[in-house]
Design an enzyme around this catalytic site. Structure first.
Site, PDB file in Angstrom:
ATOM      1  N   LYS A  49      -2.167   7.342  -2.654  1.00 27.97           N
ATOM      2  CA  LYS A  49      -2.206   6.474  -4.123  1.00 27.97           C
ATOM      3  C   LYS A  49      -3.456   6.860  -4.721  1.00 27.97           C
ATOM      4  O   LYS A  49      -3.793   6.991  -5.859  1.00 27.97           O
ATOM      5  CB  LYS A  49      -1.750   5.164  -4.217  1.00 27.97           C
ATOM      6  CG  LYS A  49      -0.271   5.189  -3.792  1.00 27.97           C
ATOM      7  CD  LYS A  49       0.346   3.537  -3.500  1.00 27.97           C
ATOM      8  CE  LYS A  49       1.833   3.675  -2.950  1.00 27.97           C
ATOM      9  NZ  LYS A  49       2.216   2.446  -2.679  1.00 27.97           N
ATOM     10  N   GLN A  93       0.343  -3.625  -1.087  1.00 30.00           N
ATOM     11  CA  GLN A  93       0.986  -2.674  -0.420  1.00 30.00           C
ATOM     12  C   GLN A  93       1.986  -3.403   0.923  1.00 30.00           C
ATOM     13  O   GLN A  93       1.563  -4.180   1.473  1.00 30.00           O
ATOM     14  CB  GLN A  93       0.036  -1.795   0.558  1.00 30.00           C
ATOM     15  CG  GLN A  93       0.994  -0.704   1.365  1.00 30.00           C
ATOM     16  CD  GLN A  93       1.655   0.379   0.529  1.00 30.00           C
ATOM     17  OE1 GLN A  93       1.310   0.391  -0.509  1.00 30.00           O
ATOM     18  NE2 GLN A  93       2.625   1.151   0.922  1.00 30.00           N
ATOM     19  N   ASP A 116       4.327  -2.279  -9.628  1.00 31.72           N
ATOM     20  CA  ASP A 116       5.242  -1.737  -8.542  1.00 31.72           C
ATOM     21  C   ASP A 116       6.612  -2.299  -9.235  1.00 31.72           C
ATOM     22  O   ASP A 116       7.570  -1.948  -8.898  1.00 31.72           O
ATOM     23  CB  ASP A 116       5.161  -2.559  -7.350  1.00 31.72           C
ATOM     24  CG  ASP A 116       4.491  -1.725  -6.259  1.00 31.72           C
ATOM     25  OD1 ASP A 116       4.627  -0.331  -6.349  1.00 31.72           O
ATOM     26  OD2 ASP A 116       3.779  -2.171  -5.450  1.00 31.72           O
TER      27      ASP A 116
HETATM   28  N1  GUN Z   1       5.967   0.091   0.775  1.00 31.24           N
HETATM   29  C1  GUN Z   1       6.597   1.117   0.714  1.00 31.24           C
HETATM   30  N2  GUN Z   1       6.950   1.369  -0.661  1.00 31.24           N
HETATM   31  C2  GUN Z   1       6.403   0.666  -1.501  1.00 31.24           C
HETATM   32  C3  GUN Z   1       5.968   0.776  -2.795  1.00 31.24           C
HETATM   33  O1  GUN Z   1       6.642   1.322  -3.562  1.00 31.24           O
HETATM   34  N3  GUN Z   1       5.085  -0.108  -3.386  1.00 31.24           N
HETATM   35  C4  GUN Z   1       4.288  -0.926  -2.407  1.00 31.24           C
HETATM   36  N4  GUN Z   1       3.523  -1.797  -2.846  1.00 31.24           N
HETATM   37  N5  GUN Z   1       4.682  -1.051  -1.167  1.00 31.24           N
HETATM   38  C5  GUN Z   1       5.532   0.042  -0.592  1.00 31.24           C
END
Ligand code: GUN
Length: 282
Positions: A49, A93, A116
């Site tokens: 990311k 996350q 998100d």
């Molecule tokens: N863990 C797995 N997929 C995601 C996501 O799309 N966002 C976040 N914050 N954590 C994740």
């Protein structure tokens, strides 16, 4: 018949180029990520990311917190980022260590910075048909369907999986686009009866090769969100043989996966724009 492959890598590159142009126009855009503990997969996702953010000119703030942080300390950090005007988007996350409450942590986010789309305000707006910040994976699926000119209005769509991150928001986005939507899950009886009737199948259930070729209608669009680690490597929820029946299909890897990060960056730009409209002086 052999399906056309929907190329998520190519489309993600196109979205990222659009986002880079938007970021240049906005001046400065900031994304903060919060990673608690040492889950190895989460470390890889967070690294990707940040690399992607830097690639489009988004300034990124990488917060790494110890696995034994308290709920109060974690919320204090989220609140500090909420109050920081140089930060447009915040992402915590998942998964968090067991002693932390994920729902409580997400509820502490400023919904305007929730890139998100997990905050109850953003989930509720999507449910009401007024999407604001929408989870990146289902948003990426919609962008893929749009790119490949898939007819959604009037189509029968089956979403397999009911997670808050993919299945539920996916179903709402398809419903808003006027599909007739069914949501299947682990208790669904005779899944094949539903899917063989579907024009669009989105598999997001996390069961390797659950969707067999004979469960697909000839010419249907099949989107595979699954990422299952098996002895044979990374495989999706759809049996690759489904490509012999489908009209369009996403590969794993190289389908939905690359779109998720691209749409996170698009959401960060969307949040930055909305914040500047709401607070032009800031
Ligand atoms: N863990 C797995 N997929 C995601 C996501 O799309 N966002 C976040 N914050 N954590 C994740």
């Amino acid at each position: 018949m052999r399906a056309t492959i929907m190329d998520g890598r190519a489309l993600a590159a196109k979205v990222q180029a659009e986002v880079a142009g938007d970021v240049a126009g906005l001046g400065d855009v900031g994304l903060a990520t919060v990673l608690v503990g040492d889950d190895p997969a989460s470390h890889i996702y967070i690294r990707r990311k940040h690399e992607a953010a830097q690639g489009v000119g988004i300034r990124s703030d990488d917060r790494r917190l110890p696995a034994d942080i308290s709920q109060e300390e974690l919320i204090a950090i989220v609140e500090e980022l909420n109050d920081d005007d140089s930060i447009d988007g915040i992402l915590v996350q998942s998964p968090l260590p067991k002693h932390l409450d994920e729902a409580k942590t997400i509820e502490a986010l400023d919904p305007a910075k929730d890139v998100d789309g997990f905050h109850p305000t953003n989930a509720g707006l999507l449910y009401l048909g007024r999407p604001a910040l929408v989870p990146a994976t289902p948003l990426g699926v919609m962008r893929l369907l749009d790119e490949y000119r898939v007819q959604i209005a009037g189509a029968r769509a089956v979403v397999i999986g009911r997670s808050n991150i993919v299945g539920k928001p996916m179903a709402h986005l398809l419903l808003k686009a006027n599909a007739t939507v069914s949501i299947a899950h682990s208790q669904t009886v005779d899944l094949g009866r539903l899917t063989t009737d579907a024009d669009i199948v989105v598999a997001a259930v996390g069961v390797a090769h659950l969707v067999a070729p004979d469960m697909i209608k000839a010419g249907a669009t099949v989107v595979d969100v699954g990422m299952n680690r098996t002895d044979a490597g990374l495989v999706g929820d759809v049996d690759p043989g489904a490509a012999e029946r489908a009209g369009l299909i996403t590969p794993v890897p190289g389908g939905v996966g690359p779109m998720t990060i691209a749409m996170l960056l698009a959401n960060t730009v969307k949040a930055a724009r909305a914040r500047r409209v709401a607070n032009p002086a800031g």
